[in-house]
Design a protein around this motif. Structure first.
Motif, PDB file in Angstrom:
ATOM      1  N   UNK A  60       0.821  -1.201   0.000  1.00  0.00           N
ATOM      2  CA  UNK A  60       0.000   0.000   0.000  1.00  0.00           C
ATOM      3  C   UNK A  60       0.861   1.259   0.000  1.00  0.00           C
ATOM      4  N   UNK A  61       1.920   1.243   0.783  1.00  0.00           N
ATOM      5  CA  UNK A  61       2.818   2.401   0.823  1.00  0.00           C
ATOM      6  C   UNK A  61       3.522   2.573  -0.517  1.00  0.00           C
ATOM      7  N   UNK A  62       3.988   1.485  -1.093  1.00  0.00           N
ATOM      8  CA  UNK A  62       4.694   1.568  -2.373  1.00  0.00           C
ATOM      9  C   UNK A  62       3.758   2.024  -3.483  1.00  0.00           C
ATOM     10  N   UNK A  63       2.508   1.566  -3.456  1.00  0.00           N
ATOM     11  CA  UNK A  63       1.552   1.993  -4.479  1.00  0.00           C
ATOM     12  C   UNK A  63       1.216   3.468  -4.327  1.00  0.00           C
ATOM     13  N   UNK A  64       1.130   3.962  -3.109  1.00  0.00           N
ATOM     14  CA  UNK A  64       0.782   5.364  -2.890  1.00  0.00           C
ATOM     15  C   UNK A  64       1.924   6.296  -3.298  1.00  0.00           C
ATOM     16  N   UNK A  65       3.126   5.993  -2.894  1.00  0.00           N
ATOM     17  CA  UNK A  65       4.264   6.906  -3.118  1.00  0.00           C
ATOM     18  C   UNK A  65       4.888   6.743  -4.495  1.00  0.00           C
ATOM     19  N   UNK A  66       4.807   5.565  -5.071  1.00  0.00           N
ATOM     20  CA  UNK A  66       5.374   5.343  -6.397  1.00  0.00           C
ATOM     21  C   UNK A  66       6.868   5.572  -6.447  1.00  0.00           C
ATOM     22  N   UNK A  67       7.327   6.080  -7.583  1.00  0.00           N
ATOM     23  CA  UNK A  67       8.767   6.296  -7.769  1.00  0.00           C
ATOM     24  C   UNK A  67       9.208   7.690  -7.344  1.00  0.00           C
ATOM     25  N   UNK A  68       8.290   8.475  -6.803  1.00  0.00           N
ATOM     26  CA  UNK A  68       8.633   9.811  -6.321  1.00  0.00           C
ATOM     27  C   UNK A  68       8.436  10.927  -7.318  1.00  0.00           C
ATOM     28  N   UNK A  69       8.085  10.590  -8.568  1.00  0.00           N
ATOM     29  CA  UNK A  69       7.954  11.627  -9.589  1.00  0.00           C
ATOM     30  C   UNK A  69       6.867  12.638  -9.224  1.00  0.00           C
ATOM     31  N   UNK A  70       5.839  12.209  -8.504  1.00  0.00           N
ATOM     32  CA  UNK A  70       4.785  13.129  -8.090  1.00  0.00           C
ATOM     33  C   UNK A  70       5.288  14.151  -7.073  1.00  0.00           C
ATOM     34  N   UNK A  71       6.402  13.844  -6.429  1.00  0.00           N
ATOM     35  CA  UNK A  71       6.970  14.746  -5.428  1.00  0.00           C
ATOM     36  C   UNK A  71       8.212  15.486  -5.931  1.00  0.00           C
ATOM     37  N   UNK A  73      11.107  14.010  -6.646  1.00  0.00           N
ATOM     38  CA  UNK A  73      12.295  13.386  -6.081  1.00  0.00           C
ATOM     39  C   UNK A  73      12.305  11.910  -6.463  1.00  0.00           C
ATOM     40  N   UNK A  74      13.383  11.245  -6.163  1.00  0.00           N
ATOM     41  CA  UNK A  74      13.463   9.802  -6.369  1.00  0.00           C
ATOM     42  C   UNK A  74      13.059   9.095  -5.088  1.00  0.00           C
ATOM     43  N   UNK A  75      12.152   8.128  -5.197  1.00  0.00           N
ATOM     44  CA  UNK A  75      11.776   7.302  -4.057  1.00  0.00           C
ATOM     45  C   UNK A  75      12.001   5.846  -4.418  1.00  0.00           C
ATOM     46  N   UNK A  76      12.724   5.141  -3.558  1.00  0.00           N
ATOM     47  CA  UNK A  76      12.832   3.696  -3.683  1.00  0.00           C
ATOM     48  C   UNK A  76      12.547   3.076  -2.317  1.00  0.00           C
ATOM     49  N   UNK A  77      12.643   1.753  -2.245  1.00  0.00           N
ATOM     50  CA  UNK A  77      12.141   1.060  -1.063  1.00  0.00           C
ATOM     51  C   UNK A  77      13.116  -0.012  -0.599  1.00  0.00           C
ATOM     52  N   UNK A  78      13.175  -0.180   0.711  1.00  0.00           N
ATOM     53  CA  UNK A  78      13.838  -1.341   1.295  1.00  0.00           C
ATOM     54  C   UNK A  78      12.781  -2.078   2.097  1.00  0.00           C
ATOM     55  N   UNK A  79      12.376  -3.248   1.607  1.00  0.00           N
ATOM     56  CA  UNK A  79      11.318  -3.999   2.279  1.00  0.00           C
ATOM     57  C   UNK A  79      11.936  -5.014   3.229  1.00  0.00           C
ATOM     58  N   UNK A  80      11.626  -4.872   4.513  1.00  0.00           N
ATOM     59  CA  UNK A  80      12.137  -5.796   5.519  1.00  0.00           C
ATOM     60  C   UNK A  80      11.380  -7.115   5.451  1.00  0.00           C
ATOM     61  N   UNK A  81      12.104  -8.203   5.250  1.00  0.00           N
ATOM     62  CA  UNK A  81      11.473  -9.527   5.239  1.00  0.00           C
ATOM     63  C   UNK A  81      11.210 -10.010   6.656  1.00  0.00           C
ATOM     64  N   UNK A  82      11.990  -9.501   7.595  1.00  0.00           N
ATOM     65  CA  UNK A  82      11.760  -9.754   9.011  1.00  0.00           C
ATOM     66  C   UNK A  82      12.109  -8.468   9.744  1.00  0.00           C
TER      67      UNK A  82
END
Length: 247
Positions: A60-71, A73-82
């Protein structure tokens, strides 16, 4: 200031049942999710690249923020598996080779991120922690005891004292050398990291702004944010305050 890490992986247990279906950083404050406000502020402060550390309801967070172009800036993600704690993921995020900002994704503040980073860089500190003053009124009589000898002997009594604290705002800056104190893939929370730094005789500094601040982690703070938002909207969003919240 070019780089920031936003921590957005927690389950938001204290805000249930809302967070059963919405991750805490996407909780709306009036017409805007709090994470939307945070990202707009970081962009205005000159941040060019944000890594969002996700876990719970990451999609949900990744779908909302996307790649950051709407802001802008560049947005990427680090998804914690644990779960890796509040700072454990930092050692696994690439490109943190200059001083960077780390913050929780559920904070409302009008603090100047530029001033925080400037203070951090000029001090040469390993870490600078943004702090806020807080008072706690104790509704009981508080007793003080003898430290040695007869430990049951009362030495003082204070009726309903007010306690004063400098508390962390959940916003920090780090020099890259701090990463050497974090083990890859091992859970670590911010207080433990700070104690490690102090134990290693690193310089840990406080930045003490006179700023509006709310952590939206509890129901009463969330309700307060809903009540106060219109009065602080321009302080939080600047020129974007009157623009529709379109995503």
């Amino acid at each position: 200031m070019r780089r920031a890490v936003v921590l957005a992986g927690g389950e938001g247990v204290r805000l249930r049942p809302y967070t059963a279906v919405i991750p805490k950083p996407l909780m709306p404050v009036k017409d805007r999710p709090v994470l939307d406000i945070v990202l707009r502020q970081l962009c205005r402060a000159g941040v060019e690249h944000v890594t969002i550390a996700t876990g719970y309801l990451a999609e949900l967070i990744e779908a909302f923020c996307g790649d950051g172009s709407a802001y802008g800036m560049r947005i990427d993600y680090f998804r914690e598996r644990e779960p890796l704690g509040t700072v454990g993921a930092l050692r696994l995020i690439e490109g943190l080779d200059d001083s960077f900002l780390v913050m929780n994704g559920d904070i409302l503040t009008d603090m100047s991120y530029e001033a925080l980073m400037a203070d951090h860089r000029s001090s040469g500190a390993a870490s600078t922690i943004a702090t806020t003053s807080r008072t706690i009124e104790v509704s009981l009589g508080v007793m003080h005891f003898q430290d040695v000898g007869d430990e049951g002997r009362v030495t003082d009594y204070t009726e309903k004292p007010t306690l004063y604290y400098e508390a962390s705002m959940g916003i920090y800056t780090f020099h890259p050398r701090v990463l050497e104190h974090i083990e890859p893939g091992v859970r670590l929370d911010f207080p433990d990291l700070i104690l490690r730094l102090i134990g290693a005789r690193e310089h840990v500094r406080a930045f003490r702004p006179d700023a509006y601040w709310l952590d939206l982690g509890r129901h009463d703070d969330y309700e307060r944010a809903m009540q106060e938002f219109e009065t602080v909207r321009h302080r939080l969003l600047g020129e974007e305050a009157d623009q529709p919240a379109e995503r």
